[in-house]
Design a protein around this motif. Structure first.
Motif, PDB file in Angstrom:
ATOM      1  N   VAL A 161       0.836  -1.196   0.000  1.00  0.00           N
ATOM      2  CA  VAL A 161       0.000   0.000   0.000  1.00  0.00           C
ATOM      3  C   VAL A 161       0.878   1.256   0.000  1.00  0.00           C
ATOM      4  CG1 VAL A 161      -1.667   1.369   1.326  1.00  0.00           C
ATOM      5  CG2 VAL A 161      -1.977  -1.101   1.110  1.00  0.00           C
ATOM      6  N   SER A 162       1.924   1.254   0.810  1.00  0.00           N
ATOM      7  CA  SER A 162       2.827   2.411   0.855  1.00  0.00           C
ATOM      8  C   SER A 162       3.514   2.637  -0.482  1.00  0.00           C
ATOM      9  CB  SER A 162       3.874   2.216   1.958  1.00  0.00           C
ATOM     10  OG  SER A 162       3.266   2.188   3.231  1.00  0.00           O
ATOM     11  N   ARG A 163       3.983   1.565  -1.103  1.00  0.00           N
ATOM     12  CA  ARG A 163       4.659   1.710  -2.396  1.00  0.00           C
ATOM     13  C   ARG A 163       3.682   2.133  -3.483  1.00  0.00           C
ATOM     14  NH1 ARG A 163       7.539   0.577   1.185  1.00  0.00           N
ATOM     15  NH2 ARG A 163       7.209   2.826   1.341  1.00  0.00           N
ATOM     16  N   LEU A 164       2.464   1.615  -3.459  1.00  0.00           N
ATOM     17  CA  LEU A 164       1.460   2.049  -4.423  1.00  0.00           C
ATOM     18  C   LEU A 164       1.133   3.530  -4.238  1.00  0.00           C
ATOM     19  CD1 LEU A 164      -1.084  -0.937  -4.416  1.00  0.00           C
ATOM     20  CD2 LEU A 164       0.337  -0.194  -6.337  1.00  0.00           C
ATOM     21  N   THR A 165       1.041   3.960  -2.985  1.00  0.00           N
ATOM     22  CA  THR A 165       0.762   5.369  -2.694  1.00  0.00           C
ATOM     23  C   THR A 165       1.854   6.257  -3.268  1.00  0.00           C
ATOM     24  OG1 THR A 165      -0.443   4.796  -0.660  1.00  0.00           O
ATOM     25  CG2 THR A 165       0.422   7.047  -0.840  1.00  0.00           C
ATOM     26  N   GLU A 166       3.107   5.896  -3.032  1.00  0.00           N
ATOM     27  CA  GLU A 166       4.227   6.691  -3.535  1.00  0.00           C
ATOM     28  C   GLU A 166       4.258   6.702  -5.064  1.00  0.00           C
ATOM     29  OE1 GLU A 166       6.964   5.458   0.335  1.00  0.00           O
ATOM     30  OE2 GLU A 166       7.264   4.492  -1.616  1.00  0.00           O
ATOM     31  N   THR A 167       3.978   5.545  -5.649  1.00  0.00           N
ATOM     32  CA  THR A 167       3.992   5.446  -7.108  1.00  0.00           C
ATOM     33  C   THR A 167       2.880   6.284  -7.729  1.00  0.00           C
ATOM     34  OG1 THR A 167       4.949   3.229  -7.022  1.00  0.00           O
ATOM     35  CG2 THR A 167       3.803   3.853  -9.044  1.00  0.00           C
ATOM     36  N   MET A 168       1.686   6.177  -7.182  1.00  0.00           N
ATOM     37  CA  MET A 168       0.569   6.970  -7.701  1.00  0.00           C
ATOM     38  C   MET A 168       0.835   8.468  -7.545  1.00  0.00           C
ATOM     39  SD  MET A 168      -2.763   4.809  -6.411  1.00  0.00           S
ATOM     40  CE  MET A 168      -3.893   6.017  -7.117  1.00  0.00           C
ATOM     41  N   ALA A 169       1.434   8.845  -6.420  1.00  0.00           N
ATOM     42  CA  ALA A 169       1.764  10.257  -6.210  1.00  0.00           C
ATOM     43  C   ALA A 169       2.720  10.749  -7.282  1.00  0.00           C
ATOM     44  CB  ALA A 169       2.363  10.450  -4.819  1.00  0.00           C
ATOM     45  N   ASP A 170       3.700   9.931  -7.614  1.00  0.00           N
ATOM     46  CA  ASP A 170       4.675  10.314  -8.638  1.00  0.00           C
ATOM     47  C   ASP A 170       4.022  10.411 -10.008  1.00  0.00           C
ATOM     48  OD1 ASP A 170       7.418  11.012  -8.944  1.00  0.00           O
ATOM     49  OD2 ASP A 170       7.757   9.121  -9.991  1.00  0.00           O
ATOM     50  N   GLU A 171       3.062   9.548 -10.265  1.00  0.00           N
ATOM     51  CA  GLU A 171       2.373   9.534 -11.557  1.00  0.00           C
ATOM     52  C   GLU A 171       1.371  10.679 -11.705  1.00  0.00           C
ATOM     53  OE1 GLU A 171       2.456   4.636 -12.147  1.00  0.00           O
ATOM     54  OE2 GLU A 171       0.695   5.633 -11.296  1.00  0.00           O
TER      55      GLU A 171
END
Length: 236
Positions: A161-171
C-alpha cells in the motif's frame, strides 16, 4: 461555509469503526458522501440516519474490478464527480510463518488491502483527471516498516500500500491529484477491543484522531504533499 461544502467524498470500508468516524468528520464539514462497504445490510445498520439527498450507500466487492467499477459509476452518475477518495477498507489477521503461508491467507490479505486500492483507483483516477484534480488517501500501517513473526502476508500487503501510494503520487502529482497515506497503529475500535480484551485501550489511536488527519490530507492545506505516509500511533 464548511471546509468541504459540496465536495464529493467516497469512503470505502465506511461501515467499520474507522470508516464511521471518517464519515462523521466529512458529514460535519458539509460534504456529500458516497459510503461504500461489502454489505447493504451493514451499511443500513451503520448509517440509519443517512440523508438520501446528500449521501448514497453502496454495497460492492472491492476485490473485484467489475463490482467496484459498477458501484463507482453510480457515484459519478449521482454526483457528477469525485473530489476525495478515502480508501479505508482493509483488514488484519495473523498468519502462518512465511514458509507455511497458504494461498488463502496471502490472497485474502492482498485482495483486501491492496487489490482494492488498485480497483478503486481504476474507477476514480480517470474521473479526477477529467475534472482537473482530487485527493486520494490510503491506509497503510505503522507496523509495515519492518517484519514481524507470523505477520508476513499482512505486513507485505500494507508495505505494498505504501509503495502504491508513492507510485501513484509520482504519476499523478502533475495532474493536481494528491495521493497520500496514513499509517495507524492499533485503532480503538469495538472489533479490536473484542480481539484484545486485556489491552490498554487508552494507548491506542482514536478513530476521530485518524479522521482529523484524513481530513487534513483531503483539504486544500495538503496541496503540496504527495506520497507521504503519516504515522498516527497514539501512545503505542
Amino acid at each position: 461555509m464548511s471546509m468541504f461544502s459540496d465536495k464529493i467524498v467516497v469512503i470505502t470500508g465506511a461501515a467499520g469503526g474507522l470508516g464511521q468516524s471518517i464519515a462523521a468528520y466529512f458529514r460535519n464539514e458539509g460534504a456529500k458522501l458516497a459510503l461504500v462497504d461489502y454489505s447493504e445490510d451493514l451499511l443500513n445498520k451503520s448509517f440509519p440516519e443517512s440523508n438520501e439527498e446528500n449521501e448514497i450507500l453502496l454495497a460492492c466487492d472491492l476485490t473485484k474490478r467489475e463490482s467496484t467499477a459498477e458501484a463507482f459509476s453510480k457515484i459519478v452518475s449521482r454526483f457528477g464527480r469525485i473530489d476525495v477518495l478515502a480508501n479505508i477498507a482493509g483488514g488484519f489477521m495473523m498468519g502462518e510463518q512465511v514458509h507455511e503461508t497458504s494461498d488463502k491467507t496471502w490472497d485474502f490479505l492482498f485482495n483486501l488491502n491492496t487489490r482494492s486500492i488498485v480497483n478503486t483507483s481504476a474507477a476514480t483516477v480517470p474521473v479526477m483527471l477529467k475534472q482537473g484534480g482530487g485527493k486520494i488517501i490510503n491506509v497503510s500501517a505503522a507496523s509495515s516498516v519492518k517484519g514481524g513473526a507470523q505477520m508476513g502476508a499482512y505486513l507485505a500487503s500494507k508495505s505494498a500500500v505504501s509503495r502504491l501510494t508513492e507510485t501513484m503520487a509520482d504519476e499523478l502529482r502533475a495532474k493536481k491529484i494528491n495521493v497520500n497515506s496514513i499509517m495507524p497503529s492499533i485503532i480503538d475500535t469495538p472489533n479490536n477491543r473484542n480481539a484484545m480484551p486485556d489491552a490498554d485501550y487508552s494507548a491506542w489511536v482514536k478513530p476521530e484522531d485518524l479522521a482529523n488527519v484524513v481530513g487534513f490530507l483531503a483539504s486544500d492545506a495538503s496541496s503540496a504533499i504527495h506520497g507521504a505516509g503519516i504515522p498516527v500511533v497514539g501512545l503505542v
